[in-house]
Design an enzyme around this catalytic site. Structure first.
Site, PDB file in Angstrom:
ATOM      1  N   LYS A 112      68.714 -18.247   6.972  1.00  0.00           N
ATOM      2  CA  LYS A 112      69.748 -18.134   8.020  1.00  0.00           C
ATOM      3  C   LYS A 112      70.638 -16.910   7.779  1.00  0.00           C
ATOM      4  CE  LYS A 112      69.001 -21.801  10.691  1.00  0.00           C
ATOM      5  NZ  LYS A 112      68.413 -21.652  12.035  1.00  0.00           N
TER       6      LYS A 112
ATOM      7  N   TYR B 240      70.445 -27.604   1.423  1.00  0.00           N
ATOM      8  CA  TYR B 240      70.012 -26.683   2.490  1.00  0.00           C
ATOM      9  C   TYR B 240      69.004 -25.676   1.926  1.00  0.00           C
ATOM     10  CZ  TYR B 240      70.338 -24.478   7.066  1.00  0.00           C
ATOM     11  OH  TYR B 240      70.054 -24.000   8.329  1.00  0.00           O
TER      12      TYR B 240
HETATM   13  P1  NAD Z   1      64.957 -29.615  16.772  1.00  0.00           P
HETATM   14  O1  NAD Z   1      63.933 -30.190  15.868  1.00  0.00           O
HETATM   15  O2  NAD Z   1      65.320 -30.381  17.967  1.00  0.00           O
HETATM   16  O3  NAD Z   1      64.548 -28.141  17.212  1.00  0.00           O
HETATM   17  C1  NAD Z   1      63.826 -27.261  16.365  1.00  0.00           C
HETATM   18  C2  NAD Z   1      62.793 -26.606  17.247  1.00  0.00           C
HETATM   19  O4  NAD Z   1      62.062 -25.608  16.529  1.00  0.00           O
HETATM   20  C3  NAD Z   1      61.772 -27.607  17.784  1.00  0.00           C
HETATM   21  O5  NAD Z   1      61.776 -27.579  19.186  1.00  0.00           O
HETATM   22  C4  NAD Z   1      60.462 -27.090  17.250  1.00  0.00           C
HETATM   23  O6  NAD Z   1      59.377 -27.303  18.145  1.00  0.00           O
HETATM   24  C5  NAD Z   1      60.785 -25.621  17.118  1.00  0.00           C
HETATM   25  N1  NAD Z   1      59.801 -24.906  16.314  1.00  0.00           N
HETATM   26  C6  NAD Z   1      59.480 -25.074  15.010  1.00  0.00           C
HETATM   27  N2  NAD Z   1      58.460 -24.236  14.681  1.00  0.00           N
HETATM   28  C7  NAD Z   1      58.153 -23.544  15.805  1.00  0.00           C
HETATM   29  C8  NAD Z   1      57.180 -22.557  16.124  1.00  0.00           C
HETATM   30  N3  NAD Z   1      56.310 -22.104  15.207  1.00  0.00           N
HETATM   31  N4  NAD Z   1      57.157 -22.054  17.385  1.00  0.00           N
HETATM   32  C9  NAD Z   1      58.006 -22.498  18.323  1.00  0.00           C
HETATM   33  N5  NAD Z   1      58.940 -23.443  18.085  1.00  0.00           N
HETATM   34  C10 NAD Z   1      58.995 -23.961  16.840  1.00  0.00           C
HETATM   35  O7  NAD Z   1      66.251 -29.353  15.850  1.00  0.00           O
HETATM   36  P2  NAD Z   1      67.630 -28.592  16.139  1.00  0.00           P
HETATM   37  O8  NAD Z   1      68.558 -29.103  15.108  1.00  0.00           O
HETATM   38  O9  NAD Z   1      67.993 -28.688  17.578  1.00  0.00           O
HETATM   39  O10 NAD Z   1      67.263 -27.097  15.737  1.00  0.00           O
HETATM   40  C11 NAD Z   1      67.524 -25.980  16.589  1.00  0.00           C
HETATM   41  C12 NAD Z   1      68.171 -24.861  15.793  1.00  0.00           C
HETATM   42  O11 NAD Z   1      69.489 -25.250  15.429  1.00  0.00           O
HETATM   43  C13 NAD Z   1      67.461 -24.483  14.502  1.00  0.00           C
HETATM   44  O12 NAD Z   1      67.503 -23.078  14.347  1.00  0.00           O
HETATM   45  C14 NAD Z   1      68.333 -25.139  13.441  1.00  0.00           C
HETATM   46  O13 NAD Z   1      68.239 -24.501  12.193  1.00  0.00           O
HETATM   47  C15 NAD Z   1      69.687 -24.919  14.086  1.00  0.00           C
HETATM   48  N6  NAD Z   1      70.786 -25.739  13.534  1.00  0.00           N
HETATM   49  C16 NAD Z   1      70.681 -27.092  13.466  1.00  0.00           C
HETATM   50  C17 NAD Z   1      71.739 -27.830  12.950  1.00  0.00           C
HETATM   51  C18 NAD Z   1      71.647 -29.315  12.860  1.00  0.00           C
HETATM   52  O14 NAD Z   1      72.451 -29.912  12.133  1.00  0.00           O
HETATM   53  N7  NAD Z   1      70.746 -29.966  13.562  1.00  0.00           N
HETATM   54  C19 NAD Z   1      72.903 -27.190  12.515  1.00  0.00           C
HETATM   55  C20 NAD Z   1      72.987 -25.812  12.594  1.00  0.00           C
HETATM   56  C21 NAD Z   1      71.911 -25.083  13.110  1.00  0.00           C
END
Ligand code: NAD
Length: 253
Positions: free
Chosen positions: A161, A154
């Site tokens: 985070k 990570y």
């Molecule tokens: P995802 O790729 O579907 O979503 C990430 C989003 O961030 C995308 O829509 C992307 O367009 C957007 N993004 C990136 N740079 C950007 C910018 N400059 N301006 C606007 N938007 C931007 O992936 P996800 O897993 O749904 O991620 C969503 C959140 O959940 C993130 O904060 C991620 O860290 C968090 N998260 C994910 C997981 C996992 O396992 N997938 C676990 C815990 C937390």
């Protein structure tokens, strides 16, 4: 859970697998009206069909590093709706080399970019939302267990985070007197586009399945249910918190 009459902004839908999509669908199912954003022209073609399924009232471009676009989103919300009840920030980014390297080796530029997109953008959105939340409101972001503990691969997203989680607490203290609540959700690993950037992500998935007390992976619908509760009036006394939706993984030693 009832969000009838509430208006929300959802930032972070990349496609139908995004956590933001699961949340937005749950918000819509509960009766909320939504504004949805897309990152750029390339992502628009993936986000548009999702916005259609959601019945979103508006679909707007937003790169959170583009101040003019951020202003435009909030101006549009102000002119069209006159206010906002909640927003979801589900955005994270880190340059690949920095994400895949040791924290020790993280570049200054990579750290700054990851912090700006993944953390400070939430602060900027809170500042823009505040004047639109005259009757109170709810701000929500997404974190991960790697903020608290060292999770293999990570890397620098852990400190990023951690800063985001701390920002949740300080924003909650700032905005609580105005009736605005600020919370985070920390889901277990989910197969999304962002997750595919993390090295050996399949190991995290396998560990979660084997070690979480519930012995199953979480879904974007699970996260959506928690998100809906947190932005609803039922959560009126919940602020400054990070809620795990990880089938209990975080309680294990
Ligand atoms: P995802 O790729 O579907 O979503 C990430 C989003 O961030 C995308 O829509 C992307 O367009 C957007 N993004 C990136 N740079 C950007 C910018 N400059 N301006 C606007 N938007 C931007 O992936 P996800 O897993 O749904 O991620 C969503 C959140 O959940 C993130 O904060 C991620 O860290 C968090 N998260 C994910 C997981 C996992 O396992 N997938 C676990 C815990 C937390």
């Amino acid at each position: 859970m009832n969000l009838q009459g509430k208006k929300g902004l959802v930032v972070g839908i990349a496609n139908e697998h995004s956590i933001a999509t699961g949340c937005a669908q749950a918000f819509a199912n509960a009766g909320a009206e939504l504004v949805v954003t897309y990152l750029n022209d390339k992502s628009k073609s993936y986000v548009e069909p999702v916005a259609t399924v959601l019945g979103a009232a508006m679909l707007l471009p937003l790169d959170v590093q583009d101040d003019q676009q951020l202003d435009a989103v909030f101006e549009r919300i102000a002119s069209q709706w006159g206010g906002l009840d909640f927003l979801l920030h589900a955005v994270a980014y880190c340059p690949k080399d920095d994400l895949h390297g040791r924290v020790t080796d993280c570049s200054r530029a990579g750290f700054a970019e990851a912090m700006d997109i993944s953390c400070h953008s939430f602060i900027r959105m809170a500042r823009k939302a505040e004047p639109l939340m005259k009757n109170g409101g709810s701000l929500l972001t997404l974190s991960y267990y790697g903020a608290e503990k060292v999770v293999n691969h990570y890397n620098i997203m852990g400190p990023v985070k951690a800063a985001l989680e701390s920002s949740v607490r300080y924003l909650a203290a700032d905005l609580g007197p105005s009736g605005i609540r600020v919370n985070g959700i920390s889901p277990g690993p989910l197969q999304t586009r962002a997750a595919s950037g993390i090295a050996h992500f399949d190991e995290l998935i396998n560990q979660a399945r084997q070690r979480a007390p519930k012995r199953h992976l979480v879904s974007i619908e699970d996260v959506g249910n928690m998100a809906t509760f947190l932005v609803s009036d039922a959560a009126t006394s919940v602020t400054g918190d990070i809620s795990f939706v990880d089938a209990g993984y975080h309680v294990m030693a």
